[in-house]
Design a protein around this motif. Sequence first.
Motif, PDB file in Angstrom:
ATOM      1  N   GLU A 121       0.825  -1.206   0.000  1.00  0.00           N
ATOM      2  CA  GLU A 121       0.000   0.000   0.000  1.00  0.00           C
ATOM      3  C   GLU A 121       0.868   1.268   0.000  1.00  0.00           C
ATOM      4  OE1 GLU A 121      -3.491   1.278   2.863  1.00  0.00           O
ATOM      5  OE2 GLU A 121      -3.589  -0.876   2.448  1.00  0.00           O
ATOM      6  N   GLU A 122       1.872   1.276   0.851  1.00  0.00           N
ATOM      7  CA  GLU A 122       2.755   2.440   0.954  1.00  0.00           C
ATOM      8  C   GLU A 122       3.577   2.608  -0.315  1.00  0.00           C
ATOM      9  OE1 GLU A 122       4.501   5.826   2.478  1.00  0.00           O
ATOM     10  OE2 GLU A 122       2.734   4.722   3.185  1.00  0.00           O
ATOM     11  N   ILE A 123       4.036   1.501  -0.904  1.00  0.00           N
ATOM     12  CA  ILE A 123       4.800   1.570  -2.156  1.00  0.00           C
ATOM     13  C   ILE A 123       3.915   2.099  -3.282  1.00  0.00           C
ATOM     14  CG2 ILE A 123       6.077   0.221  -3.875  1.00  0.00           C
ATOM     15  CD1 ILE A 123       6.924  -1.671  -1.589  1.00  0.00           C
ATOM     16  N   GLU A 124       2.656   1.677  -3.298  1.00  0.00           N
ATOM     17  CA  GLU A 124       1.711   2.169  -4.322  1.00  0.00           C
ATOM     18  C   GLU A 124       1.540   3.686  -4.210  1.00  0.00           C
ATOM     19  OE1 GLU A 124      -0.410   2.043  -7.595  1.00  0.00           O
ATOM     20  OE2 GLU A 124       0.403   0.203  -6.719  1.00  0.00           O
ATOM     21  N   ARG A 125       1.496   4.165  -2.978  1.00  0.00           N
ATOM     22  CA  ARG A 125       1.355   5.606  -2.757  1.00  0.00           C
ATOM     23  C   ARG A 125       2.578   6.355  -3.300  1.00  0.00           C
ATOM     24  NH1 ARG A 125       2.695   9.493   0.450  1.00  0.00           N
ATOM     25  NH2 ARG A 125       4.027   8.224   1.801  1.00  0.00           N
ATOM     26  N   MET A 126       3.767   5.781  -3.096  1.00  0.00           N
ATOM     27  CA  MET A 126       4.999   6.376  -3.626  1.00  0.00           C
ATOM     28  C   MET A 126       4.942   6.461  -5.161  1.00  0.00           C
ATOM     29  SD  MET A 126       7.839   4.267  -1.498  1.00  0.00           S
ATOM     30  CE  MET A 126       8.786   4.983  -0.209  1.00  0.00           C
ATOM     31  N   ILE A 127       4.437   5.399  -5.773  1.00  0.00           N
ATOM     32  CA  ILE A 127       4.344   5.367  -7.236  1.00  0.00           C
ATOM     33  C   ILE A 127       3.368   6.435  -7.729  1.00  0.00           C
ATOM     34  CG2 ILE A 127       3.607   3.976  -9.221  1.00  0.00           C
ATOM     35  CD1 ILE A 127       4.592   1.490  -7.600  1.00  0.00           C
ATOM     36  N   GLU A 128       2.201   6.517  -7.096  1.00  0.00           N
ATOM     37  CA  GLU A 128       1.155   7.441  -7.542  1.00  0.00           C
ATOM     38  C   GLU A 128       1.534   8.903  -7.281  1.00  0.00           C
ATOM     39  OE1 GLU A 128      -2.526   6.351  -5.757  1.00  0.00           O
ATOM     40  OE2 GLU A 128      -2.677   4.449  -6.840  1.00  0.00           O
ATOM     41  N   GLU A 129       2.073   9.176  -6.092  1.00  0.00           N
ATOM     42  CA  GLU A 129       2.326  10.569  -5.715  1.00  0.00           C
ATOM     43  C   GLU A 129       3.663  11.097  -6.220  1.00  0.00           C
ATOM     44  OE1 GLU A 129       1.820  11.164  -1.542  1.00  0.00           O
ATOM     45  OE2 GLU A 129      -0.210  10.300  -1.506  1.00  0.00           O
ATOM     46  N   ASP A 130       4.693  10.260  -6.222  1.00  0.00           N
ATOM     47  CA  ASP A 130       6.037  10.743  -6.542  1.00  0.00           C
ATOM     48  C   ASP A 130       6.662  10.097  -7.783  1.00  0.00           C
ATOM     49  OD1 ASP A 130       6.036  12.328  -4.139  1.00  0.00           O
ATOM     50  OD2 ASP A 130       6.399  10.474  -3.030  1.00  0.00           O
ATOM     51  N   GLN A 131       5.980   9.102  -8.332  1.00  0.00           N
ATOM     52  CA  GLN A 131       6.504   8.370  -9.500  1.00  0.00           C
ATOM     53  C   GLN A 131       7.919   7.829  -9.252  1.00  0.00           C
ATOM     54  OE1 GLN A 131       5.071  11.766 -10.311  1.00  0.00           O
ATOM     55  NE2 GLN A 131       3.266  10.491 -10.026  1.00  0.00           N
ATOM     56  N   GLY A 132       8.196   7.533  -8.013  1.00  0.00           N
ATOM     57  CA  GLY A 132       9.515   6.999  -7.671  1.00  0.00           C
ATOM     58  C   GLY A 132       9.855   7.313  -6.225  1.00  0.00           C
ATOM     59  N   ALA A 133      11.112   7.062  -5.869  1.00  0.00           N
ATOM     60  CA  ALA A 133      11.552   7.331  -4.498  1.00  0.00           C
ATOM     61  C   ALA A 133      13.059   7.570  -4.491  1.00  0.00           C
ATOM     62  CB  ALA A 133      11.206   6.156  -3.585  1.00  0.00           C
ATOM     63  N   GLU A 134      13.502   8.333  -3.505  1.00  0.00           N
ATOM     64  CA  GLU A 134      14.936   8.529  -3.295  1.00  0.00           C
ATOM     65  C   GLU A 134      15.223   8.401  -1.811  1.00  0.00           C
ATOM     66  OE1 GLU A 134      17.360  11.794  -5.155  1.00  0.00           O
ATOM     67  OE2 GLU A 134      17.711  12.306  -3.055  1.00  0.00           O
ATOM     68  N   ALA A 135      16.257   7.655  -1.507  1.00  0.00           N
ATOM     69  CA  ALA A 135      16.702   7.525  -0.116  1.00  0.00           C
ATOM     70  C   ALA A 135      18.164   7.937  -0.043  1.00  0.00           C
ATOM     71  CB  ALA A 135      16.531   6.084   0.361  1.00  0.00           C
ATOM     72  N   LYS A 136      18.484   8.731   0.960  1.00  0.00           N
ATOM     73  CA  LYS A 136      19.869   9.202   1.117  1.00  0.00           C
ATOM     74  C   LYS A 136      20.398   8.767   2.474  1.00  0.00           C
ATOM     75  CE  LYS A 136      21.388  13.131  -0.701  1.00  0.00           C
ATOM     76  NZ  LYS A 136      21.689  14.556  -0.921  1.00  0.00           N
ATOM     77  N   CYS A 137      21.622   8.231   2.470  1.00  0.00           N
ATOM     78  CA  CYS A 137      22.253   7.792   3.717  1.00  0.00           C
ATOM     79  C   CYS A 137      22.751   9.006   4.499  1.00  0.00           C
ATOM     80  CB  CYS A 137      23.410   6.855   3.400  1.00  0.00           C
ATOM     81  SG  CYS A 137      24.365   6.362   4.861  1.00  0.00           S
ATOM     82  N   HIS A 138      22.386   9.090   5.775  1.00  0.00           N
ATOM     83  CA  HIS A 138      22.840  10.198   6.622  1.00  0.00           C
ATOM     84  C   HIS A 138      24.360  10.227   6.736  1.00  0.00           C
ATOM     85  CE1 HIS A 138      18.956  11.532   7.949  1.00  0.00           C
ATOM     86  NE2 HIS A 138      18.647  10.373   8.497  1.00  0.00           N
ATOM     87  N   PHE A 139      24.965   9.038   6.813  1.00  0.00           N
ATOM     88  CA  PHE A 139      26.393   8.955   7.116  1.00  0.00           C
ATOM     89  C   PHE A 139      27.278   9.331   5.926  1.00  0.00           C
ATOM     90  CE2 PHE A 139      24.562   6.162  10.338  1.00  0.00           C
ATOM     91  CZ  PHE A 139      25.259   6.551  11.467  1.00  0.00           C
ATOM     92  N   CYS A 140      26.969   8.787   4.754  1.00  0.00           N
ATOM     93  CA  CYS A 140      27.870   8.991   3.611  1.00  0.00           C
ATOM     94  C   CYS A 140      27.251   9.846   2.508  1.00  0.00           C
ATOM     95  CB  CYS A 140      28.338   7.654   3.044  1.00  0.00           C
ATOM     96  SG  CYS A 140      27.027   6.713   2.228  1.00  0.00           S
ATOM     97  N   ASN A 141      25.965  10.207   2.667  1.00  0.00           N
ATOM     98  CA  ASN A 141      25.251  11.040   1.699  1.00  0.00           C
ATOM     99  C   ASN A 141      25.082  10.374   0.335  1.00  0.00           C
ATOM    100  OD1 ASN A 141      24.125  13.332   2.809  1.00  0.00           O
ATOM    101  ND2 ASN A 141      26.081  14.397   2.904  1.00  0.00           N
ATOM    102  N   GLU A 142      25.271   9.069   0.270  1.00  0.00           N
ATOM    103  CA  GLU A 142      24.996   8.336  -0.971  1.00  0.00           C
ATOM    104  C   GLU A 142      23.481   8.342  -1.199  1.00  0.00           C
ATOM    105  OE1 GLU A 142      26.088   6.455  -4.339  1.00  0.00           O
ATOM    106  OE2 GLU A 142      27.591   6.772  -2.765  1.00  0.00           O
ATOM    107  N   ALA A 143      23.081   8.671  -2.436  1.00  0.00           N
ATOM    108  CA  ALA A 143      21.649   8.715  -2.765  1.00  0.00           C
ATOM    109  C   ALA A 143      21.277   7.492  -3.602  1.00  0.00           C
ATOM    110  CB  ALA A 143      21.319   9.988  -3.518  1.00  0.00           C
ATOM    111  N   TYR A 144      20.157   6.868  -3.257  1.00  0.00           N
ATOM    112  CA  TYR A 144      19.657   5.706  -3.992  1.00  0.00           C
ATOM    113  C   TYR A 144      18.323   6.081  -4.633  1.00  0.00           C
ATOM    114  CZ  TYR A 144      23.227   3.265  -1.311  1.00  0.00           C
ATOM    115  OH  TYR A 144      24.431   2.871  -0.757  1.00  0.00           O
ATOM    116  N   HIS A 145      18.255   5.952  -5.959  1.00  0.00           N
ATOM    117  CA  HIS A 145      17.064   6.357  -6.702  1.00  0.00           C
ATOM    118  C   HIS A 145      16.279   5.123  -7.156  1.00  0.00           C
ATOM    119  CE1 HIS A 145      18.569  10.498  -6.978  1.00  0.00           C
ATOM    120  NE2 HIS A 145      19.755   9.946  -7.173  1.00  0.00           N
TER     121      HIS A 145
END
Length: 293
Positions: free
Chosen positions: A254-278
């Motif tokens: 359900e939450e993943i579906e919301r990400m798809i509908e509202e943002d057409q994707g997702a990005e997560a960034k690591c606090h420690f190294c600032n690596e971004a995952y798209h």
Amino acid sequence: MSDYLIRAMGFDGQVRAYAIQSTETVEEARRRQDSWATASAALGRTLTISAMMGVMLKGEDKLTIKVEGDGPIGAIIADANSRGEVRGYLKNPHVDFDLNSKGKLDVARAVGTSGTLSVVKDLGMRDHFTGQVPIVSGEIGEDFTYYFANSEQVPSAVGAGVLVNTDHSILASGGFIIQMMPGAEEKTTTAIEERLSQMAPISTMIREGKSPEQILHALLGEENVQLLDTLPVSFSCHCSRERVEMAISSLGDEEIERMIEEDQGAEAKCHFCNEAYHFDENDLKELQSGSSQ
């Protein structure tokens, strides 16, 4: 030379000692956090001490340190393990001040002089040790000295210094921890206290290119140091795309579906190294189907 730390005993087993060169490790953290000079000094001191505390552990044990003062940089978080691997970040890396009255980076002003220092040791098998003390100065080294004395009941002297170039890069970083073992003689404590009062500031020793071995010789006297071993030290982050995928999958369809509908994707960034995952829509749909299997 690459970063390393040494473990040693002193005064025929009455003293346990650690010293570290952490310049490259702190520079890597600074680069990833894009931290300014005073913030870098606070983060660097915390990482330097955390690395030494990490090697006090055994095997797969690890620890997390949180310095949470009332200053503008907010919380400093650091993780370390027994292999000399450390990582850390601070909430507000863009903090810098004029030098303090002693001509040094004003770390206490950046950290704050009230708040808490906490250490959580993950010793495996659901066994966690947590110690927490109030911040006593915001200078980091003094705060850890207070932590060891009050939370672990180990009389200690802790020092860490970070020198920053005009372009904000790290010129030099290092530190030491000296701990009195049970049954240590009073004359040994007195001798070390005298040396501590007479020695140059740790940052000066680092600027002069003193090695960890030379730092311990200055603290304890060369004839009183018995070197145990040497360990490489490095900034090491454990984040990965796979870990982020697992975290997203655990949110449920359900939450993943919301990400798809509202943002057409997702990005997560690591606090420690600032690596971004798209993750695009197709990535999320794959995780969605994976989470429902």
